[in-house]
Design a protein around this motif. Structure first.
Motif, PDB file in Angstrom:
ATOM      1  N   SER A 294      27.271 -16.364 -46.093  1.00  0.00           N
ATOM      2  CA  SER A 294      28.687 -16.010 -46.026  1.00  0.00           C
ATOM      3  C   SER A 294      29.038 -15.070 -47.168  1.00  0.00           C
ATOM      4  CB  SER A 294      29.568 -17.267 -46.124  1.00  0.00           C
ATOM      5  OG  SER A 294      29.483 -17.832 -47.422  1.00  0.00           O
ATOM      6  N   GLY A 295      30.271 -14.579 -47.132  1.00  0.00           N
ATOM      7  CA  GLY A 295      30.791 -13.769 -48.220  1.00  0.00           C
ATOM      8  C   GLY A 295      30.005 -12.507 -48.457  1.00  0.00           C
ATOM      9  N   ILE A 296      29.851 -12.174 -49.734  1.00  0.00           N
ATOM     10  CA  ILE A 296      29.177 -10.946 -50.133  1.00  0.00           C
ATOM     11  C   ILE A 296      27.722 -10.955 -49.667  1.00  0.00           C
ATOM     12  CG2 ILE A 296      28.327  -9.692 -52.161  1.00  0.00           C
ATOM     13  CD1 ILE A 296      31.006 -10.449 -53.522  1.00  0.00           C
ATOM     14  N   GLY A 297      27.093 -12.137 -49.670  1.00  0.00           N
ATOM     15  CA  GLY A 297      25.703 -12.227 -49.220  1.00  0.00           C
ATOM     16  C   GLY A 297      25.548 -11.854 -47.765  1.00  0.00           C
ATOM     17  N   LEU A 298      26.495 -12.275 -46.925  1.00  0.00           N
ATOM     18  CA  LEU A 298      26.448 -11.916 -45.508  1.00  0.00           C
ATOM     19  C   LEU A 298      26.674 -10.422 -45.328  1.00  0.00           C
ATOM     20  CD1 LEU A 298      26.515 -12.570 -42.425  1.00  0.00           C
ATOM     21  CD2 LEU A 298      28.979 -12.882 -42.680  1.00  0.00           C
ATOM     22  N   ALA A 299      27.699  -9.900 -45.994  1.00  0.00           N
ATOM     23  CA  ALA A 299      28.111  -8.515 -45.762  1.00  0.00           C
ATOM     24  C   ALA A 299      27.102  -7.500 -46.279  1.00  0.00           C
ATOM     25  CB  ALA A 299      29.473  -8.266 -46.403  1.00  0.00           C
ATOM     26  N   PHE A 300      26.633  -7.688 -47.497  1.00  0.00           N
ATOM     27  CA  PHE A 300      25.875  -6.625 -48.141  1.00  0.00           C
ATOM     28  C   PHE A 300      24.371  -6.887 -48.259  1.00  0.00           C
ATOM     29  CE2 PHE A 300      30.250  -6.410 -49.734  1.00  0.00           C
ATOM     30  CZ  PHE A 300      30.585  -5.135 -49.280  1.00  0.00           C
ATOM     31  N   ILE A 301      23.922  -8.067 -47.822  1.00  0.00           N
ATOM     32  CA  ILE A 301      22.481  -8.357 -47.848  1.00  0.00           C
ATOM     33  C   ILE A 301      21.983  -8.737 -46.455  1.00  0.00           C
ATOM     34  CG2 ILE A 301      20.680  -9.810 -48.843  1.00  0.00           C
ATOM     35  CD1 ILE A 301      22.538 -10.121 -51.310  1.00  0.00           C
ATOM     36  N   ALA A 302      22.546  -9.823 -45.886  1.00  0.00           N
ATOM     37  CA  ALA A 302      22.081 -10.288 -44.575  1.00  0.00           C
ATOM     38  C   ALA A 302      22.344  -9.258 -43.478  1.00  0.00           C
ATOM     39  CB  ALA A 302      22.742 -11.619 -44.229  1.00  0.00           C
ATOM     40  N   PHE A 303      23.535  -8.685 -43.444  1.00  0.00           N
ATOM     41  CA  PHE A 303      23.838  -7.750 -42.364  1.00  0.00           C
ATOM     42  C   PHE A 303      23.029  -6.457 -42.454  1.00  0.00           C
ATOM     43  CE2 PHE A 303      26.469  -6.748 -38.735  1.00  0.00           C
ATOM     44  CZ  PHE A 303      26.820  -8.020 -38.295  1.00  0.00           C
ATOM     45  N   PRO A 304      22.849  -5.871 -43.641  1.00  0.00           N
ATOM     46  CA  PRO A 304      21.942  -4.721 -43.716  1.00  0.00           C
ATOM     47  C   PRO A 304      20.523  -5.043 -43.250  1.00  0.00           C
ATOM     48  CG  PRO A 304      23.347  -4.730 -45.623  1.00  0.00           C
ATOM     49  CD  PRO A 304      23.618  -6.018 -44.888  1.00  0.00           C
ATOM     50  N   LYS A 305      20.023  -6.252 -43.560  1.00  0.00           N
ATOM     51  CA  LYS A 305      18.704  -6.652 -43.062  1.00  0.00           C
ATOM     52  C   LYS A 305      18.705  -6.688 -41.540  1.00  0.00           C
ATOM     53  CE  LYS A 305      17.231  -9.503 -47.009  1.00  0.00           C
ATOM     54  NZ  LYS A 305      16.932 -10.892 -47.470  1.00  0.00           N
ATOM     55  N   LEU A 306      19.791  -7.237 -40.983  1.00  0.00           N
ATOM     56  CA  LEU A 306      19.942  -7.302 -39.535  1.00  0.00           C
ATOM     57  C   LEU A 306      19.939  -5.901 -38.927  1.00  0.00           C
ATOM     58  CD1 LEU A 306      20.891  -8.610 -36.813  1.00  0.00           C
ATOM     59  CD2 LEU A 306      23.211  -8.434 -37.702  1.00  0.00           C
ATOM     60  N   ILE A 307      20.704  -5.003 -39.529  1.00  0.00           N
ATOM     61  CA  ILE A 307      20.817  -3.623 -39.033  1.00  0.00           C
ATOM     62  C   ILE A 307      19.457  -2.934 -39.070  1.00  0.00           C
ATOM     63  CG2 ILE A 307      21.839  -1.358 -39.529  1.00  0.00           C
ATOM     64  CD1 ILE A 307      24.275  -3.041 -40.669  1.00  0.00           C
ATOM     65  N   SER A 308      18.716  -3.166 -40.156  1.00  0.00           N
ATOM     66  CA  SER A 308      17.398  -2.540 -40.286  1.00  0.00           C
ATOM     67  C   SER A 308      16.430  -3.023 -39.214  1.00  0.00           C
ATOM     68  CB  SER A 308      16.815  -2.835 -41.679  1.00  0.00           C
ATOM     69  OG  SER A 308      17.599  -2.231 -42.686  1.00  0.00           O
ATOM     70  N   SER A 309      16.595  -4.276 -38.777  1.00  0.00           N
ATOM     71  CA  SER A 309      15.685  -4.822 -37.767  1.00  0.00           C
ATOM     72  C   SER A 309      15.955  -4.244 -36.381  1.00  0.00           C
ATOM     73  CB  SER A 309      15.798  -6.352 -37.724  1.00  0.00           C
ATOM     74  OG  SER A 309      17.068  -6.755 -37.261  1.00  0.00           O
ATOM     75  N   MET A 310      17.066  -3.530 -36.221  1.00  0.00           N
ATOM     76  CA  MET A 310      17.432  -2.950 -34.924  1.00  0.00           C
ATOM     77  C   MET A 310      16.881  -1.554 -34.716  1.00  0.00           C
ATOM     78  SD  MET A 310      21.443  -3.994 -34.619  1.00  0.00           S
ATOM     79  CE  MET A 310      21.998  -5.691 -34.647  1.00  0.00           C
ATOM     80  N   GLY A 311      16.323  -0.981 -35.777  1.00  0.00           N
ATOM     81  CA  GLY A 311      15.871   0.400 -35.650  1.00  0.00           C
ATOM     82  C   GLY A 311      17.052   1.361 -35.689  1.00  0.00           C
ATOM     83  N   PRO A 312      16.889   2.578 -35.150  1.00  0.00           N
ATOM     84  CA  PRO A 312      17.961   3.581 -35.191  1.00  0.00           C
ATOM     85  C   PRO A 312      19.272   3.128 -34.559  1.00  0.00           C
ATOM     86  CG  PRO A 312      15.887   4.581 -34.542  1.00  0.00           C
ATOM     87  CD  PRO A 312      15.654   3.116 -34.549  1.00  0.00           C
ATOM     88  N   SER A 313      19.205   2.247 -33.561  1.00  0.00           N
ATOM     89  CA  SER A 313      20.433   1.791 -32.906  1.00  0.00           C
ATOM     90  C   SER A 313      21.296   0.934 -33.827  1.00  0.00           C
ATOM     91  CB  SER A 313      20.096   0.994 -31.638  1.00  0.00           C
ATOM     92  OG  SER A 313      19.384  -0.183 -31.973  1.00  0.00           O
ATOM     93  N   GLY A 314      20.705   0.471 -34.929  1.00  0.00           N
ATOM     94  CA  GLY A 314      21.458  -0.345 -35.868  1.00  0.00           C
ATOM     95  C   GLY A 314      22.513   0.440 -36.624  1.00  0.00           C
ATOM     96  N   ASP A 315      22.361   1.762 -36.670  1.00  0.00           N
ATOM     97  CA  ASP A 315      23.323   2.585 -37.418  1.00  0.00           C
ATOM     98  C   ASP A 315      24.751   2.355 -36.939  1.00  0.00           C
ATOM     99  OD1 ASP A 315      20.931   3.498 -38.389  1.00  0.00           O
ATOM    100  OD2 ASP A 315      21.423   5.631 -38.202  1.00  0.00           O
ATOM    101  N   ILE A 316      24.944   2.344 -35.629  1.00  0.00           N
ATOM    102  CA  ILE A 316      26.286   2.219 -35.078  1.00  0.00           C
ATOM    103  C   ILE A 316      26.832   0.811 -35.306  1.00  0.00           C
ATOM    104  CG2 ILE A 316      25.481   1.621 -32.750  1.00  0.00           C
ATOM    105  CD1 ILE A 316      28.647   3.634 -33.710  1.00  0.00           C
ATOM    106  N   VAL A 317      25.943  -0.207 -35.246  1.00  0.00           N
ATOM    107  CA  VAL A 317      26.365  -1.581 -35.519  1.00  0.00           C
ATOM    108  C   VAL A 317      26.838  -1.691 -36.970  1.00  0.00           C
ATOM    109  CG1 VAL A 317      25.612  -3.989 -35.695  1.00  0.00           C
ATOM    110  CG2 VAL A 317      24.878  -2.584 -33.759  1.00  0.00           C
ATOM    111  N   GLY A 318      26.094  -1.084 -37.869  1.00  0.00           N
ATOM    112  CA  GLY A 318      26.482  -1.091 -39.281  1.00  0.00           C
ATOM    113  C   GLY A 318      27.807  -0.396 -39.511  1.00  0.00           C
ATOM    114  N   PHE A 319      27.983   0.752 -38.855  1.00  0.00           N
ATOM    115  CA  PHE A 319      29.243   1.485 -38.996  1.00  0.00           C
ATOM    116  C   PHE A 319      30.411   0.650 -38.488  1.00  0.00           C
ATOM    117  CE2 PHE A 319      32.532   4.326 -37.344  1.00  0.00           C
ATOM    118  CZ  PHE A 319      32.780   5.110 -38.462  1.00  0.00           C
ATOM    119  N   LEU A 320      30.237  -0.028 -37.349  1.00  0.00           N
ATOM    120  CA  LEU A 320      31.309  -0.851 -36.788  1.00  0.00           C
ATOM    121  C   LEU A 320      31.615  -2.051 -37.689  1.00  0.00           C
ATOM    122  CD1 LEU A 320      30.271  -0.869 -33.005  1.00  0.00           C
ATOM    123  CD2 LEU A 320      32.288   0.254 -34.000  1.00  0.00           C
TER     124      LEU A 320
END
Length: 494
Positions: A294-320
């Protein structure tokens, strides 16, 4: 002669602004985790009970005080009970401190929105966030970080520009843009998340009820605690917003809409976040329990890891995702800033531009100086904990105690006023909730917080750091409230 008080252009403008204040970063990164940790789907039961028995009653109290006395917290409380002005100033100072550090987190989200393109955090988002981006220092230092400075200047520039616009052309207009945009962006994020492999596993983790948790008092305390923070009640925002309503405004109907809209968005956030975490768990071969945060850990660590696991399509998820944080943050920070700006304007008879320049400018200066350093996240973490868990809770508790326990004749007068103009009538049930349920839940939360802080401290931070930026902030609330109360009132209207 004082200028006429500003007003919302319509009831919908007020509701959008109130929703914009309530829907903030906490809805996206705090509620899903709190629900998951406290019984999953079963948590919705104490959550909804807390909304009805404590959240809405306190929200209605804020509304009627602001609307009846047509002032920001210090002046409104003084007009209601002369001895209560200091409570209003406590709430104003809490809001001011929150705005000062909130701008910093908003800056981070804004930068990461653009870092999402090309996933600039690389293979180790945690190292990137703490060491490369924040340049976090292990020891106390005032070393300057240029890109944090630039981000803060931009955030404060946007925020103050909105505040100079006033209620209709500033706060209301910003929310009319932000809330629909936030809903569109986050809905797209939810749709994208639900299409990911493993999304069902995440949703099962989020919604599967653990009914045995309902017997744990901590679960109920978590529900009540979250409701107070989530609705933006108890630290002056809703009192201030309601002061701009016409005298015949439907308060209870508006409050019900705001409460339901806020809770609906939180559940939507839970669906989107946990669907994405389900995908992350599946792709990493781990259970959801090991990737949730949760919190900062979710936003700036867990979610970027998630986005990276999606490949190029993760860019738009990260932006949203980060775009949603930015939009929610802007709607919240302008709501928070309105509290001190209106308070000084009301008491000292300042023009809006003067109040924005002095109070907004000083807040911006402190924020930029403090959070452009390599200890930015340390300051944010400590100040946030003390401001929320002590500042907001004490401000809300004092406002209720002063009215329902120490000045009982006020409550029937407030009830009569709100019933005269509102569609949903309040009576003995509302009085019981305000007199018993709400203050007791706040008191228990406060006692447990103080016990933990006094015996264990907060985190692993050095004692002096906690003393200065934690307890020091609480001292500012108390001492500042007393000083501002005794200062001479220069607004002849009051």
């Amino acid at each position: 002669m004082a200028a006429p008080r500003e007003n919302w252009s319509s009831r919908s403008g007020f509701i959008l602004a109130a929703v914009g204040s309530a829907v903030g970063l906490g809805n996206i990164w705090r509620f899903p985790y709190v629900a998951y940790e406290n019984g999953g789907g079963a948590f919705l039961v104490p959550y909804l009970i807390a909304l009805v028995t404590a959240g809405l009653p306190l929200l209605y109290l804020d509304y009627v005080v602001g609307q009846k006395y047509r002032s920001s917290p210090p002046t409104a409380y003084k007009r209601m009970v002369k001895s209560a002005e200091a409570i209003g100033w406590w709430q104003v100072l809490v809001a001011t401190i929150i705005a000062i550090y909130y701008a910093s987190v908003l800056t981070w989200a804004g930068n990461f929105m653009f870092f999402s393109f090309g996933q600039q955090w690389g293979a180790d988002p945690e190292a990137y966030f703490f060491k490369t981006y924040l340049q976090n220092a292990d020891t106390m230092t005032w070393e300057f970080v240029p890109h944090l400075f630039i981000g803060l200047v931009i955030v404060w520039g946007i925020s103050l520009a909105i505040m100079y616009g006033g209620i209709k052309k500033g706060v209301e207009l910003a929310n009319k843009i932000c809330i629909p945009l936030l809903l569109i962006m986050f809905t797209l994020l939810v749709i994208q998340s639900l299409r990911l492999p493993g999304a069902v596993d995440g949703l099962n983790a989020f919604f599967t009820p653990n009914w045995s948790a309902m017997t744990d008092p901590k679960v109920w305390l978590a529900a009540y605690g979250h409701i107070f923070f989530s609705l933006s009640i108890g630290f002056g925002i809703m009192v201030t917003f309601a002061s701009y309503l016409p005298r015949n405004a439907n308060l209870t109907g508006s409050g019900l809409v705001v409460g339901l809209a806020n809770s609906s968005f939180e559940i939507l956030a839970g669906i989107g976040i946990f669907a994405a975490l389900g995908f992350m768990a599946q792709s990493s071969g781990l259970p959801v329990s090991e990737v949730v945060s949760s919190g900062i850990g979710l936003a700036f660590i867990a979610f970027p890891k998630l986005i990276s696991s999606m490949g190029p399509s993760g860019d738009i998820v990260g932006f949203l995702f980060f775009g949603s944080l930015v939009i929610a943050g802007i709607s919240s920070i302008v709501s928070i800033l309105e509290v001190p700006i209106a308070a000084f304007k009301d008491k000292f008879g300042w023009s809006r531009n003067k109040s924005v320049t002095i109070i907004g400018g000083l807040s911006a200066l402190i924020s930029i100086v403090l959070f452009s350093s390599k200890n930015a996240i340390t300051f944010v973490d400590i100040i946030d904990n003390f401001a929320n868990n002590i500042g907001i809770v004490v401000g809300a508790l004092l406002s209720i105690v002063w009215i329902t326990w120490l000045n009982r004749s006020v409550l029937p007068e407030l009830t009569q006023h709100i019933n005269r103009i509102s569609s949903i009538k309040l009576g003995k049930t509302w009085a019981f909730m305000l007199t018993v349920i709400t203050p007791l839940s706040l008191l228990v939360a406060l006692v447990l917080t103080l016990k933990s802080l006094l015996t264990k401290g907060y985190g692993d931070y050095p004692f002096m750091t906690q003393l200065i930026f934690g307890w020091g902030v609480v001292a500012i609330f108390g001492f500042g409230a007393l000083v501002l109360t005794v200062l001479k009132n220069t607004n002849k209207e009051i």
